[in-house]
Each structure stands twice: as C-alpha cells, then as structure tokens.
Motif scaffolding. Structure first.
Motif, PDB file in Angstrom:
ATOM      1  N   ILE B   6       0.869  -1.163   0.000  1.00 29.02           N
ATOM      2  CA  ILE B   6       0.000   0.000   0.000  1.00 29.02           C
ATOM      3  C   ILE B   6       0.912   1.219   0.000  1.00 29.02           C
ATOM      4  O   ILE B   6       1.738   1.373   0.889  1.00 29.02           O
ATOM      5  CB  ILE B   6      -0.910   0.005   1.235  1.00 29.02           C
ATOM      6  CG1 ILE B   6      -1.777  -1.263   1.256  1.00 29.02           C
ATOM      7  CG2 ILE B   6      -1.789   1.240   1.258  1.00 29.02           C
ATOM      8  CD1 ILE B   6      -2.453  -1.509   2.556  1.00 29.02           C
ATOM      9  N   ARG B   8       2.282   4.754   0.563  1.00 24.33           N
ATOM     10  CA  ARG B   8       2.002   5.702   1.631  1.00 24.33           C
ATOM     11  C   ARG B   8       2.393   7.108   1.191  1.00 24.33           C
ATOM     12  O   ARG B   8       3.562   7.456   1.172  1.00 24.33           O
ATOM     13  CB  ARG B   8       2.801   5.345   2.881  1.00 24.33           C
ATOM     14  CG  ARG B   8       2.363   4.055   3.503  1.00 24.33           C
ATOM     15  CD  ARG B   8       3.019   3.873   4.838  1.00 24.33           C
ATOM     16  NE  ARG B   8       2.707   2.549   5.333  1.00 24.33           N
ATOM     17  CZ  ARG B   8       3.372   1.465   4.987  1.00 24.33           C
ATOM     18  NH1 ARG B   8       4.387   1.570   4.172  1.00 24.33           N
ATOM     19  NH2 ARG B   8       3.030   0.300   5.459  1.00 24.33           N
ATOM     20  N   GLY B   9       1.415   7.878   0.803  1.00 25.45           N
ATOM     21  CA  GLY B   9       1.705   9.264   0.480  1.00 25.45           C
ATOM     22  C   GLY B   9       1.717  10.057   1.764  1.00 25.45           C
ATOM     23  O   GLY B   9       0.986   9.756   2.679  1.00 25.45           O
ATOM     24  N   CYS B  10       2.567  11.060   1.848  1.00 26.18           N
ATOM     25  CA  CYS B  10       2.603  11.844   3.071  1.00 26.18           C
ATOM     26  C   CYS B  10       1.626  13.003   2.993  1.00 26.18           C
ATOM     27  O   CYS B  10       1.118  13.471   3.987  1.00 26.18           O
ATOM     28  CB  CYS B  10       4.015  12.368   3.330  1.00 26.18           C
ATOM     29  SG  CYS B  10       5.134  11.029   3.747  1.00 26.18           S
ATOM     30  N   GLU B  12      -1.182  13.129   0.816  1.00 21.18           N
ATOM     31  CA  GLU B  12      -2.579  12.745   0.649  1.00 21.18           C
ATOM     32  C   GLU B  12      -2.853  11.476   1.429  1.00 21.18           C
ATOM     33  O   GLU B  12      -2.005  10.628   1.610  1.00 21.18           O
ATOM     34  CB  GLU B  12      -2.908  12.542  -0.833  1.00 21.18           C
ATOM     35  CG  GLU B  12      -2.096  11.420  -1.455  1.00 21.18           C
ATOM     36  CD  GLU B  12      -2.478  11.183  -2.886  1.00 21.18           C
ATOM     37  OE1 GLU B  12      -3.669  11.222  -3.178  1.00 21.18           O
ATOM     38  OE2 GLU B  12      -1.578  10.964  -3.697  1.00 21.18           O
ATOM     39  N   ARG B  13      -4.075  11.376   1.852  1.00 15.86           N
ATOM     40  CA  ARG B  13      -4.470  10.222   2.631  1.00 15.86           C
ATOM     41  C   ARG B  13      -4.727   9.052   1.690  1.00 15.86           C
ATOM     42  O   ARG B  13      -5.383   9.209   0.677  1.00 15.86           O
ATOM     43  CB  ARG B  13      -5.752  10.588   3.375  1.00 15.86           C
ATOM     44  CG  ARG B  13      -6.111   9.554   4.360  1.00 15.86           C
ATOM     45  CD  ARG B  13      -7.035  10.144   5.358  1.00 15.86           C
ATOM     46  NE  ARG B  13      -7.557   9.030   6.132  1.00 15.86           N
ATOM     47  CZ  ARG B  13      -8.553   9.148   6.945  1.00 15.86           C
ATOM     48  NH1 ARG B  13      -9.146  10.307   7.105  1.00 15.86           N
ATOM     49  NH2 ARG B  13      -8.979   8.117   7.613  1.00 15.86           N
ATOM     50  N   VAL B  14      -4.182   7.910   2.023  1.00 15.86           N
ATOM     51  CA  VAL B  14      -4.336   6.740   1.170  1.00 15.86           C
ATOM     52  C   VAL B  14      -5.713   6.128   1.395  1.00 15.86           C
ATOM     53  O   VAL B  14      -6.120   5.882   2.529  1.00 15.86           O
ATOM     54  CB  VAL B  14      -3.248   5.696   1.484  1.00 15.86           C
ATOM     55  CG1 VAL B  14      -3.396   4.486   0.577  1.00 15.86           C
ATOM     56  CG2 VAL B  14      -1.875   6.307   1.313  1.00 15.86           C
ATOM     57  N   ARG B  15      -6.438   5.922   0.319  1.00 13.93           N
ATOM     58  CA  ARG B  15      -7.752   5.290   0.439  1.00 13.93           C
ATOM     59  C   ARG B  15      -7.575   3.785   0.459  1.00 13.93           C
ATOM     60  O   ARG B  15      -6.730   3.242  -0.225  1.00 13.93           O
ATOM     61  CB  ARG B  15      -8.651   5.652  -0.747  1.00 13.93           C
ATOM     62  CG  ARG B  15      -8.711   7.116  -1.050  1.00 13.93           C
ATOM     63  CD  ARG B  15      -9.381   7.884   0.037  1.00 13.93           C
ATOM     64  NE  ARG B  15     -10.707   7.359   0.338  1.00 13.93           N
ATOM     65  CZ  ARG B  15     -11.463   7.860   1.294  1.00 13.93           C
ATOM     66  NH1 ARG B  15     -11.022   8.846   2.056  1.00 13.93           N
ATOM     67  NH2 ARG B  15     -12.660   7.365   1.508  1.00 13.93           N
ATOM     68  N   LEU B  16      -8.399   3.132   1.214  1.00 10.09           N
ATOM     69  CA  LEU B  16      -8.382   1.684   1.210  1.00 10.09           C
ATOM     70  C   LEU B  16      -9.154   1.223  -0.013  1.00 10.09           C
ATOM     71  O   LEU B  16     -10.350   1.439  -0.118  1.00 10.09           O
ATOM     72  CB  LEU B  16      -9.041   1.161   2.474  1.00 10.09           C
ATOM     73  CG  LEU B  16      -8.799  -0.315   2.729  1.00 10.09           C
ATOM     74  CD1 LEU B  16      -7.331  -0.556   3.014  1.00 10.09           C
ATOM     75  CD2 LEU B  16      -9.631  -0.766   3.886  1.00 10.09           C
TER      76      LEU B  16
END
Lengths: 220, 140
Positions: B6, B8-10, B12-16
């Motif tokens: 997955i 990991r952007g710092c 933007e929030r990662v969508r599941l």
C-alpha cells in the motif's frame, strides 16, 4: 532405525491428513445452545492505537456471516449501544449479556479484545503484528461458548524509514497496512480447524461441525 | 500476503481500495487448508461502507455504497448478506426517509427471521418517534 523413521513418516502423514478433521474442544455449551445470531460489540483495546478497535470490528462482520451466523451490522449496533448509554467498548464489555439479549434479541455476543497492534523496527526491517482474543458468550445464560486467540504478523522485508512511517501515522494511513493482517487473524479464528468457531446454521457444514461425532476430548 | 503493498503518500491520505478488501476476502478460505469456501451472500460494497462508517466516519460515502449494493443485488444469484439492509435503513432514517427505512427493516426480518426481534423493535421505535413529532406539530 528404518522402523523408527517409517513410523515417523506415518505420524507426519497422519498429522497432515487430519488437517480437515474437526477437533473437539470444550464446545459442549455451544453445541447445546446452537446460537443463530451473533452480536459483535465494539472491540476492547489494550493497545495505544486509537483506530485499532474500529479496524478490527469493520473487518469481522462479513467473514463471520459467511461462517453461517446472522450478524447484526456492526455500525448500527454501535449506534444502538450508544442510545443505551454504552458509548465505550469498556462499558459494553461489563454489561450482563442477558441485558444485550433483551435489547437486540441476539443469541450470542462476540467480545473481541485487541491485545497487540504494533510495528517493530529491526534495523532496516519492519514487522507488523496484531493479536486478538475472541470470546463468544451466550446472551441467554452468560456462559462462554467459544474462545480463541490469534496472532498475525508480517515482516515487510522492505526498508521503511521510521520517520516516514511516523509522518504517515500522522495522516493515519498506517492503519491500512494492518488490514491484511487483521483479515488473516480473523480468518484463522473462523476457519482454522484447530481453533475455529464451528459453522453456523446457515452453513452447509453446520450439521457436521455441530455433531457429536469426532474425537471428543474427555471432560476434565 | 507480502505481495500487497500500500503506497504511503505523506501529503494525501491513502484510500483503502476495494482491491485490498477483495484480496483479504479471497485469502480467508485458503488459510484453513480445507476445501475452498464459496461465498454464501452477495456483499457488493458493504465492506467499504462499513469501513466508511466505522473507521472514516464518512456516512455519505457509506450511504451511496449501500444503495449501490442494494440495486446491484437484483441481478445477483446470491442473496444479499445479513446486515446490509438495516445499515442502509439507519442512514435513510437519518435523512428522514422513514418509509424506505421501515420497508428495508421488514425485508431484513423476512430474509433473516433471526433478526425479526431487533427489526420490529426499531420499526416500532421509528413509528413512536413519528407519532411524537406529529403530536408536537399538532400542538403548535
């Protein structure tokens, strides 16, 4: 020597081939009550991670329903419990199960405790671990029907910079790397024949798994 | 399982993503080493909806996903999974769509008689609140 190694092989074969045989544990009360509906209440948290209980709960409903039980939608349950003044998981876990039966009509309550939810750094490697304790309690008698404890961990083998991880944690994306592990831990609790919850009344294996046939463990 | 990565952007929030859910769901039966387990129910986007409700606190997205799931279930050979209708009923009730909520609760009770007790309790409660608010309006 030959005889010894041959018997060793036979023992191993026996162990492997028995992989799907239902093992009998202390499930007499479960077999007697045959619960059909299970209320999953918010998970108790023994870890500092604030998101752990919600993630744990969110991933449990579907596999449990696929195991043949009626499962109340966990998000709706949370709202209804809050209406009863039970806004904290700790409070719910102290309520007599019979009280929950009066409110929901559920046959059994599933209490889950998050015991570990951690990422450990070993040099450049990181390892994520989750551990849960599950207790299915009769909502009629309050008796323990089934329990299990499962652990899942992964060694990423990938160099993860702890500082980057900390930043990710700040935007709380990290809990999502726990998702496959939570799924695996729940999967073991529900599907691994040595610990699992026998299949419910809507599952085709129900009659077999709830039958008295099989290696019954002697009562202590 | 190690194959799932997955990003990991710092910023933007990662969508599941649904992909992860599907992988998790598919992995479950293989863990036992026993025969493959076929799903009993149609779940549609229910998993994402529950995630949105419990983890993301995004009821709006959940409502859309549950609606979508209900509509898609018409064309599915498998029955709709337990809990989906009441979850949607609750969100519709929140929007004042009481009649739709009640009909979903009744449908759940007839699909799953085990749920009848709770479904009729909620239906009664909705009716009670409706008559209360009607009485308040009448007083004015």
């Amino acid at each position: 020597m030959r005889a010894a190694s041959l018997s060793m092989v036979l023992v191993i074969l026996a162990l492997v081939s028995s992989g799907c045989a239902p093992k009998r544990r202390q499930l007499n009360q479960l077999f007697a009550e045959k619960p059909k509906s299970i209320l999953i209440v918010p998970a108790a948290n023994q870890t500092p991670d604030l998101e752990a209980p919600a993630v744990t709960l969110a991933l449990l409903g579907i596999p449990l329903a696929e195991r043949g039980y009626y499962v109340y939608s966990p998000a709706l349950v949370k709202v209804l419990l809050a209406d009863m003044g039970l806004t904290e998981a700790g409070l719910v876990h102290q309520v007599p199960p019979q009280r929950l039966n009066e409110e929901f009509g559920a046959d059994a309550i599933l209490f889950v405790r998050v015991e570990d939810w951690s990422t450990k750094y070993l040099g450049i490697y990181s390892s994520v671990t989750v551990r849960f304790a599950y207790e299915l309690v009769s909502a009629r008698t309050g008796e323990l029907l089934w329990s299990a404890r499962t652990t899942a961990s992964s060694d990423s083998g990938v160099s993860l910079n702890p500082i980057a991880m900390a930043i990710s944690a700040a935007v709380h994306a990290v809990s999502q790397s726990y998702v496959p592990l939570v799924g695996r831990a729940h999967g073991v609790a529900l599907y691994n024949p040595s610990v699992n919850l026998p299949a419910g009344h809507r599952h085709e294996a129900h009659a077999l798994e709830y039958s008295a046939v099989g290696p019954v463990q002697p009562e202590p | 399982m190690n194959g799932i990565s997955i990003s990991r952007g710092c910023s933007e929030r990662v969508r599941l993503t649904p992909v992860v859910f599907v992988l998790v769901a598919l992995a479950l039966p293989f863990l036992s080493g026993c025969a493959t387990v076929q799903p009993t129910y149609f779940w549609g986007s229910y998993q994402q909806a529950v995630w949105n409700r419990l983890v993301e606190n995004n009821d709006e997205a959940a409502l859309e996903q549950l609606h979508e799931t209900l509509l898609a279930s018409d064309k599915q050979p498998l029955p709709l999974g337990p809990g989906i209708r009441p979850e949607l009923a609750y969100l519709l009730y929140q929007q004042g769509k009481h009649a739709q909520a009640v009909s979903l609760l009744e449908a759940e009770a007839s699909a799953f008689p085990e749920s009848e007790f709770l479904m009729s309790r909620i239906t009664t409660e909705i009716a009670r609140r409706q008559s209360n608010s009607a009485a308040i309006k009448g007083d004015r």
